[in-house]
Design an enzyme around this catalytic site. Sequence first.
Site, PDB file in Angstrom:
ATOM      1  N   TYR A   1      69.344  14.524  56.473  1.00  0.00           N
ATOM      2  CA  TYR A   1      67.998  14.087  56.859  1.00  0.00           C
ATOM      3  C   TYR A   1      67.331  13.136  55.868  1.00  0.00           C
ATOM      4  O   TYR A   1      66.134  13.187  55.648  1.00  0.00           O
ATOM      5  CB  TYR A   1      67.119  15.309  57.152  1.00  0.00           C
ATOM      6  CG  TYR A   1      67.521  15.925  58.481  1.00  0.00           C
ATOM      7  CD1 TYR A   1      67.109  15.354  59.672  1.00  0.00           C
ATOM      8  CD2 TYR A   1      68.365  17.025  58.541  1.00  0.00           C
ATOM      9  CE1 TYR A   1      67.511  15.872  60.903  1.00  0.00           C
ATOM     10  CE2 TYR A   1      68.774  17.558  59.763  1.00  0.00           C
ATOM     11  CZ  TYR A   1      68.334  16.968  60.939  1.00  0.00           C
ATOM     12  OH  TYR A   1      68.727  17.470  62.147  1.00  0.00           O
TER      13      TYR A   1
ATOM     14  N   ASP B   1      70.732  11.152  64.412  1.00  0.00           N
ATOM     15  CA  ASP B   1      70.887  12.488  63.865  1.00  0.00           C
ATOM     16  C   ASP B   1      71.564  12.375  62.507  1.00  0.00           C
ATOM     17  O   ASP B   1      71.909  11.281  62.067  1.00  0.00           O
ATOM     18  CB  ASP B   1      71.682  13.329  64.872  1.00  0.00           C
ATOM     19  CG  ASP B   1      71.432  14.814  64.721  1.00  0.00           C
ATOM     20  OD1 ASP B   1      70.664  15.200  63.833  1.00  0.00           O
ATOM     21  OD2 ASP B   1      72.010  15.585  65.498  1.00  0.00           O
ATOM     22  N   HIS B   2      71.757  13.537  61.906  1.00  0.00           N
ATOM     23  CA  HIS B   2      72.390  13.619  60.579  1.00  0.00           C
ATOM     24  C   HIS B   2      72.897  12.292  60.030  1.00  0.00           C
ATOM     25  O   HIS B   2      73.944  11.799  60.451  1.00  0.00           O
ATOM     26  CB  HIS B   2      73.583  14.565  60.629  1.00  0.00           C
ATOM     27  CG  HIS B   2      73.199  15.940  61.035  1.00  0.00           C
ATOM     28  ND1 HIS B   2      74.082  16.978  61.008  1.00  0.00           N
ATOM     29  CD2 HIS B   2      72.029  16.456  61.459  1.00  0.00           C
ATOM     30  CE1 HIS B   2      73.463  18.073  61.415  1.00  0.00           C
ATOM     31  NE2 HIS B   2      72.210  17.771  61.698  1.00  0.00           N
TER      32      HIS B   2
ATOM     33  N   CYS C   1      73.592  16.760  72.273  1.00  0.00           N
ATOM     34  CA  CYS C   1      73.899  16.452  70.876  1.00  0.00           C
ATOM     35  C   CYS C   1      75.362  16.050  70.822  1.00  0.00           C
ATOM     36  O   CYS C   1      76.255  16.893  70.927  1.00  0.00           O
ATOM     37  CB  CYS C   1      73.614  17.656  69.980  1.00  0.00           C
ATOM     38  SG  CYS C   1      74.020  17.305  68.261  1.00  0.00           S
TER      39      CYS C   1
HETATM   40  C1  DNO Z   1      70.644  20.262  62.996  1.00  0.00           C
HETATM   41  C2  DNO Z   1      69.879  20.368  64.231  1.00  0.00           C
HETATM   42  C3  DNO Z   1      69.805  21.785  64.709  1.00  0.00           C
HETATM   43  C4  DNO Z   1      68.808  21.902  65.839  1.00  0.00           C
HETATM   44  C5  DNO Z   1      68.693  23.284  66.394  1.00  0.00           C
HETATM   45  C6  DNO Z   1      67.813  23.292  67.616  1.00  0.00           C
HETATM   46  O1  DNO Z   1      70.413  19.378  62.224  1.00  0.00           O
HETATM   47  O2  DNO Z   1      70.327  19.523  65.206  1.00  0.00           O
HETATM   48  O3  DNO Z   1      69.410  22.595  63.644  1.00  0.00           O
HETATM   49  O4  DNO Z   1      67.556  21.532  65.376  1.00  0.00           O
HETATM   50  O5  DNO Z   1      69.923  23.807  66.745  1.00  0.00           O
HETATM   51  O6  DNO Z   1      67.299  24.557  67.790  1.00  0.00           O
END
Ligand code: DNO
Length: 350
Positions: A323, A309-310, A234
């Site tokens: 999201y 992501d985000h 990540c």
């Molecule tokens: C946030 C996500 C985290 C992820 C958890 C995995 O948006 O990237 O909440 O899902 O850490 O367990």
Amino acid sequence: MKLTFRWYGEKDSIPLAYIRQIPGMTGVVTALYDTKPGMAWKEESLKRQKELCDQAGLAMEVIESIPVSEDIKLGTKMRDEHIQNYIHNIRLVAKYGVKCICYNFMPVFDWLRTTMHYKNEDGSTSLAYLHEDFLKVDPHNLHLPGWDESYSQEELQSLLKAYSTISHEMLFENLVYFLNKIIPVCEECHVNMAIHPDDPPWDVFSLPRIISNEEDLDRLFAAVPSTRNGLTLCTGSFGASRKNDLVHMAGKYAKEGRIHFAHLRNVRYLGDADSFVEAGHLSEGGSLDMARIVTALVENGFDGYVRPDHGRNVFGEDEKPGYGLYDRALGACYLNGLFEMAEKRKRRLL
Ligand code: DNO
């Protein structure tokens, strides 16, 4: 790489049909939300989720997350029972074609921000972590954005108390204990475990965090060498620490075959302290060089799952923070471009 998109099941306001229309989208990353951490998942619920994905023409090969219970992290007397349930869940998802499970080992809190609505100059809003605001938070009377409904104050206080005797070393031992039990099952079921880094990658409220940097990862992979024991790279989580060199980490762990899943997003550092805001995906808008990270992944043989992501809230959307559909779809298109360039270069087609 296989491009995926997080989908929160039938309660998600974004329909699978829209996700399917994002160019290059191959599947969703999902989970079951009707079971507490530590408990066994219900087959009917998983079967239904899988059928919905199949009907939409999207693969369901990544689960994010099968959460690890606090009992497992704390190493209480309940942990073996919870690990047995976890093993049940691994076998169950494998039966429905899942290849990768994302999880984390952060005590009490998963990701942590001080605001969900940081206003960017262009009028969009983002999640952000402002260190000066974090310092004002009283852990004994906690009201954090995004976390208010996760625990009652009593639950939270008793959890914080339980962790007061847990050192980094003990937490790490509990992680290794857990992995030693589940990895043989993953080998048998051909499932990869992909630990998500701490977010942000440092201790919060005196709670130990153990997956924050390269040294932590090296220690984890040395302790449990099977490559089924892998990583969710990540970039936004590791990247929140200015000490982490994401290009180097992407290349190194791709080469070692440890990166099974990548969350690719950008962050922009604010000021000198640890503050940051979640920027759009583009390198130019943030502090991470996304083109070099993607190139490092591809050049070192990464062929796993990727998701944007985000996202920010853009175009008037007011979705679950991080999201929404639009900015994550924009992010997906940008990532497609970066991967196409890097992969064609690697194959000398450019
Ligand atoms: C946030 C996500 C985290 C992820 C958890 C995995 O948006 O990237 O909440 O899902 O850490 O367990």
